[in-house]
Design an enzyme around this catalytic site. Structure first.
Site, PDB file in Angstrom:
ATOM      1  N   ASP A 126      -6.511  -6.280  -6.367  1.00 41.83           N
ATOM      2  CA  ASP A 126      -6.028  -5.163  -7.176  1.00 41.83           C
ATOM      3  C   ASP A 126      -5.953  -5.542  -8.649  1.00 41.83           C
ATOM      4  O   ASP A 126      -6.116  -4.700  -9.528  1.00 41.83           O
ATOM      5  CB  ASP A 126      -4.640  -4.731  -6.698  1.00 41.83           C
ATOM      6  CG  ASP A 126      -4.693  -4.028  -5.344  1.00 41.83           C
ATOM      7  OD1 ASP A 126      -5.796  -3.598  -4.958  1.00 41.83           O
ATOM      8  OD2 ASP A 126      -3.642  -3.925  -4.679  1.00 41.83           O
ATOM      9  N   GLU A 158     -10.629   1.739   2.869  1.00 44.28           N
ATOM     10  CA  GLU A 158     -10.879   1.328   1.482  1.00 44.28           C
ATOM     11  C   GLU A 158     -10.613  -0.176   1.354  1.00 44.28           C
ATOM     12  O   GLU A 158     -11.442  -0.924   0.857  1.00 44.28           O
ATOM     13  CB  GLU A 158      -9.941   2.117   0.549  1.00 44.28           C
ATOM     14  CG  GLU A 158     -10.099   1.745  -0.914  1.00 44.28           C
ATOM     15  CD  GLU A 158      -8.964   2.313  -1.794  1.00 44.28           C
ATOM     16  OE1 GLU A 158      -7.931   2.738  -1.242  1.00 44.28           O
ATOM     17  OE2 GLU A 158      -9.130   2.308  -3.018  1.00 44.28           O
ATOM     18  N   HIS A 159      -9.423  -0.600   1.812  1.00 45.28           N
ATOM     19  CA  HIS A 159      -9.100  -2.025   1.826  1.00 45.28           C
ATOM     20  C   HIS A 159      -8.940  -2.480   3.264  1.00 45.28           C
ATOM     21  O   HIS A 159      -8.276  -1.804   4.056  1.00 45.28           O
ATOM     22  CB  HIS A 159      -7.759  -2.300   1.123  1.00 45.28           C
ATOM     23  CG  HIS A 159      -7.705  -1.796  -0.280  1.00 45.28           C
ATOM     24  ND1 HIS A 159      -7.117  -0.593  -0.624  1.00 45.28           N
ATOM     25  CD2 HIS A 159      -8.158  -2.332  -1.440  1.00 45.28           C
ATOM     26  CE1 HIS A 159      -7.204  -0.415  -1.936  1.00 45.28           C
ATOM     27  NE2 HIS A 159      -7.834  -1.457  -2.458  1.00 45.28           N
ATOM     28  N   HIS A 169       2.228   2.974  -3.190  1.00 47.75           N
ATOM     29  CA  HIS A 169       1.319   3.669  -4.116  1.00 47.75           C
ATOM     30  C   HIS A 169       1.684   5.137  -4.264  1.00 47.75           C
ATOM     31  O   HIS A 169       1.732   5.668  -5.370  1.00 47.75           O
ATOM     32  CB  HIS A 169      -0.121   3.592  -3.606  1.00 47.75           C
ATOM     33  CG  HIS A 169      -0.903   2.491  -4.221  1.00 47.75           C
ATOM     34  ND1 HIS A 169      -1.111   2.391  -5.568  1.00 47.75           N
ATOM     35  CD2 HIS A 169      -1.528   1.428  -3.665  1.00 47.75           C
ATOM     36  CE1 HIS A 169      -1.835   1.311  -5.823  1.00 47.75           C
ATOM     37  NE2 HIS A 169      -2.095   0.700  -4.691  1.00 47.75           N
ATOM     38  N   GLN A 174       0.826  -1.196   0.000  1.00 49.19           N
ATOM     39  CA  GLN A 174       0.000   0.000   0.000  1.00 49.19           C
ATOM     40  C   GLN A 174       0.868   1.257   0.000  1.00 49.19           C
ATOM     41  O   GLN A 174       0.597   2.205  -0.730  1.00 49.19           O
ATOM     42  CB  GLN A 174      -0.915  -0.022   1.237  1.00 49.19           C
ATOM     43  CG  GLN A 174      -1.930   1.080   1.266  1.00 49.19           C
ATOM     44  CD  GLN A 174      -2.831   1.017   0.042  1.00 49.19           C
ATOM     45  OE1 GLN A 174      -3.296  -0.058  -0.351  1.00 49.19           O
ATOM     46  NE2 GLN A 174      -3.035   2.148  -0.606  1.00 49.19           N
ATOM     47  N   HIS A 187     -53.250  16.955  -8.800  1.00 43.21           N
ATOM     48  CA  HIS A 187     -52.873  15.547  -8.714  1.00 43.21           C
ATOM     49  C   HIS A 187     -54.120  14.671  -8.583  1.00 43.21           C
ATOM     50  O   HIS A 187     -54.242  13.647  -9.238  1.00 43.21           O
ATOM     51  CB  HIS A 187     -51.974  15.302  -7.497  1.00 43.21           C
ATOM     52  CG  HIS A 187     -50.558  15.756  -7.685  1.00 43.21           C
ATOM     53  ND1 HIS A 187     -50.213  17.072  -7.840  1.00 43.21           N
ATOM     54  CD2 HIS A 187     -49.395  15.056  -7.744  1.00 43.21           C
ATOM     55  CE1 HIS A 187     -48.909  17.179  -7.985  1.00 43.21           C
ATOM     56  NE2 HIS A 187     -48.381  15.965  -7.933  1.00 43.21           N
TER      57      HIS A 187
END
Ligand code: PMP
Length: 788
Positions: free
Chosen positions: A355, A321-322, A258, A255, A414
């Protein structure tokens, strides 16, 4: 990485805080880019590419030659890997295609929902040092499954004006044939606004740097949808000391590499294990090519040591996120997690699988958005349209509810939109009176229902079998359409499937419109088809009188229906209210009139009341009605959508051997029955013979004779010393009671006369039923009875 042990609430909040995103100063830059692209279009794109990417682009579109070159440029091994990943992504995303059901929320109110692909999809992947071709698959494959009509990819060119070959190969593999060489905020502007070359997209997908992200946010202001609010990628790894430190360290680094803003959180329950993991991180960092980036990312990352019981809450608070969860507590913690983008369970499940190649999507919610957002899926590429259709029945059933609510909201317009329809479809009752009247039961619920509503739901849109002769129209001479045998000429042709000529003949003698007649192989077949058309096996019930015609219970059984029987009293009478109460909830109410075997009738005005009040379909079996035509309901069928009359030529017209029965009902019913009947259910021999018979048989004279014979036999039976009761009959038979009926039944047979022993039927103990025969036959019966 800093370690926090058993943090307080405040310490925890600080440890889990994400870096604030600075975006304000980009706003004017982005709005400049958008307005320039809007004005100068392709020319602006080329100028920006020169300015930001330092490359001059002639043609924004990637050519076929470039695609071919790309395919040649990458290794077979990588191509195979891309194909395998694409296959898994496709499998997983295809599993998200779900058929949605049509729901009838109220009878006649049908609602459904359908996924419809978004028209134009623009995908973006960044270029640069690490080409994210995996993202091309993650976005392209679901778009292919969704079948978005226009889908394309924008990605920045390198200094030679080329796109990385793996990106082009992945695009082709994912079914993206159009790639534009354009990146950055200008790419997002082009997708949002459209240029000469690039079509305006309805939704933009894909990751990017802060400029791209800011441009996507800007695009939303122009009404363009985007996939997910983007932020730096993040992982939370939770593990205990049963997991090799090398696994945990590798996941943290995967991670961290990245980007410098990547978020890494390691959660464990043992401080010394945490220290071991950090040592391992140092070891692995030494051999990591992107060590510089990873180190910076790790500097702002945290190890949290806390007992495993608290992991679930902590994960939900952070909403990663993960989430990688490994070790003794994995099953238990997974159950507790409610906030996460994607979860990787167990020691083998490195995030890298997701991934790239396991099949799940790697475009996931970051920055805590996992609390409310999902990752990209097939749903991201479609919108769901809801549909509804209101039938006349639905209008009647739900109209007043809508009017009431609209009026309470003071939205008269209506209310009016429903009122005008109610008034036009049901002109007999003003809509404002409708509910009131229905509530006090003054109005016929039934006369307002559609035939459609009475038909078994799953048969409503049944496509009938279409026989060769059904389809034929016009003037044919040579018929080679129905696999008949042309070498033979007698009965080699199929009969008219709709028995038109016979219906005309019946219409004349019975004085009923042809279009209200349906013919079957005896009224037994007609009854069976009515049961099948209207009732759902194992769900519905049918109600009929007791005693009555024995086939009703057989039909109920073979059609999988529950039965409710209405017991008649000793004189075979019953109150209407009792019939309605007993039949309530049934789909079908079958009333035999005159009843078999009792011979008595329910007068027409009472039947009409029952038809009006009963919620379901009323079938009046008038097998014997021709002997007392005044009671027939046949002339009412166009007034009541829930009324079907059944008659037969077996009794009155003396054609039992030909097997011709009929349903008399509104043309909608006839059409519905035609859809389910066997195509050629009446033979040509039967049709021809019946037409001739109907033209010649002096029915009125015969009727008079039968009735007078019935009276003669009735009188005789009444006078017979062994007969204790003779039931008045309006049919062509008489039911009578004589003690030891079964013995007399046998004695009659010994003398060659066969009557019917009805003793086993409800309230029919010690009864025999005798049909009115010819004068000679009746005399024989009388004679033998006299000698008993
Ligand atoms: N309904 C009733 C009440 C009957 O009595 C009968 C025959 N006994 C039928 C229907 C069936 O008549 P078919 O099939 O001959 O028309």
């Amino acid at each position: 990485m800093k370690i926090v042990i058993n943090p307080s609430e405040r310490e925890l909040a600080a440890a889990l805080a994400r870096p604030k995103l600075e975006s304000a100063n980009l706003d004017s830059l982005i709005s400049d880019v958008f307005s320039t692209v809007e004005k100068k279009r392709d020319q602006a794109l080329k100028a920006f590419t020169l300015q930001f990417d330092q490359v001059e682009i002639d043609d924004l579109v990637v050519s076929e030659i470039e695609f071919t070159e790309a395919e040649q440029a990458i290794s077979t091994e990588l191509k195979t890997a891309i194909r395998i990943a694409a296959q898994n992504i496709e499998r997983f995303h295809r599993s998200q295609e779900n058929r949605e059901m049509e729901v009838e929320t109220t009878s006649g109110v049908i609602c459904w929902r359908k996924s419809v692909p978004i028209q134009t999809i623009g995908l973006y992947v960044p270029g640069g040092t690490a080409p994210l071709f995996s993202t091309v698959l993650m976005l392209g494959v679901p778009a292919k499954i969704a079948e978005n009509p226009i889908r394309y990819l924008c990605t920045p060119p390198d200094k030679q004006g080329k796109i990385h070959p793996a990106i082009l190969f992945a695009a082709k593999t994912a079914g993206i044939d159009t790639v534009y060489k354009i990146g950055g905020a200008q790419a997002i502007a082009a997708m949002s606004l459209g240029t000469e070359t690039i079509p305006k997209a309805d939704k933009i997908f894909g990751p990017g740097n802060q400029y791209v992200t800011a441009a996507k946010v800007y695009a939303q202001r122009l009404g363009i949808a985007i996939d997910i609010p983007a932020g730096p990628s993040e992982v939370l790894v939770a593990a205990d000391d049963s997991i090799p430190t090398s696994f945990v360290a590798a996941d943290l680094l995967a991670q961290a590499e990245h980007g410098i803003d990547s978020q890494v959180i390691f959660l464990t329950n043992d401080e010394s294990y945490a220290q071991e993991v950090l040592k391992e991180v140092e070891r692995q960092l030494e051999i990591l090519p992107r060590a510089g980036i990873a180190t910076e990312a790790l500097d702002s990352s945290t190890v949290i040591v806390v007992e495993a019981e608290k992991w679930g809450d902590l994960i939900n608070l952070y909403a990663p996120e993960h989430l990688i969860i490994m070790g003794k507590y994995e099953e238990q913690i997974v159950q507790q997690v409610t906030n996460a983008g994607s979860i990787f369970i167990g020691k083998n499940t490195a995030e890298s699988f997701g991934d790239y190649a396991s099949g799940t999507n790697h475009t996931l919610p970051t920055s805590g958005f996992a609390r409310a957002y999902s990752g990209v899926s097939l749903d991201s590429f479609v919108k769901k349209i809801t549909y509804q259709k209101i039938t006349d029945e639905g209008l009647r059933n739900l109209g007043q509810t809508v009017i009431t609510m609209a009026e309470a909201e003071k939205l008269q317009g209506h209310a009016n939109a429903v009122k005008v329809r109610l008034d036009s479809v049901f002109p007999d009752i003003p809509s404002d009176k409708l509910q009131e009247l229905e509530l006090i039961g003054k109005v016929s619920v039934l006369s307002r229902k559609s035939v459609e509503g009475f038909i078994r739901k799953d048969l409503r849109d049944l496509k009938p079998y279409s026989s060769a002769r059904d389809e034929f129209e016009g003037k044919g001479e040579v018929f080679l359409d129905a696999n008949e045998n042309g070498m033979v000429t007698a009965y080699n042709r199929y009969p008219d499937p709709l028995q038109q000529e016979l219906k005309v003949a019946i219409s004349e003698v019975k004085n009923i419109p042809t279009e209200t007649i349906f013919l079957g192989n005896g009224s037994d077949e007609v009854l069976d088809l009515i049961f099948r058309l209207t009732t759902t096996p194992f769900l519905d019930s049918v109600t009929y009188l007791n005693p009555s015609y024995g086939m009703y219970s057989v039909l109920a059984k073979i059609n999988g229906l529950r039965t409710k029987t209405i017991d008649l009293d000793r004189n075979f009478q019953i109150a209407d209210s009792e019939i309605l109460a007993q039949a309530a909830g049934s789909r079908l109410l079958v009333l035999c009139n005159p009843n078999n075997p009792t011979g008595n009738v329910i007068p027409k005005d009472r039947l009409l009341e029952i038809v009006r009040e009963f919620e379901g379909v009323v079938v009046i079996d008038e097998a014997y009605i021709d002997f007392c035509p005044a009671y027939s309901m046949a002339d009412e069928v166009n007034n009541y959508s829930n009324l079907i009359v059944v008659q037969t030529l077996s009794k009155a017209y003396g054609m039992a051997g030909l097997r011709i029965g009929m349903a008399i009902a509104s043309p909608e019913w006839i059409a519905a029955l035609n859809r389910i009947k066997p195509p050629y259910n009446l033979s040509s021999l039967v049709q021809e013979t019946a037409i001739k018979e109907l033209k010649t048989i002096p029915w009125n004279e015969i009727k008079t004779e039968i009735i007078s014979e019935r009276e003669r036999l009735t009188d005789f039976l009444k006078s017979h010393s062994l007969v204790t009761e003779v039931f008045p009959s309006e049919a062509n038979f008489i039911l009578f009671r004589m003690p030891n009926a079964s013995d007399y039944y046998k004695k009659l047979i010994e003398h060659g006369v066969v009557v019917r022993d009805r003793s086993s039927q409800f309230n029919c103990s010690e009864t025999l039923r005798v049909s009115i025969g010819s004068k000679i036959e009746n005399n024989q019966f009388i004679q033998i009875m006299q000698n008993l």
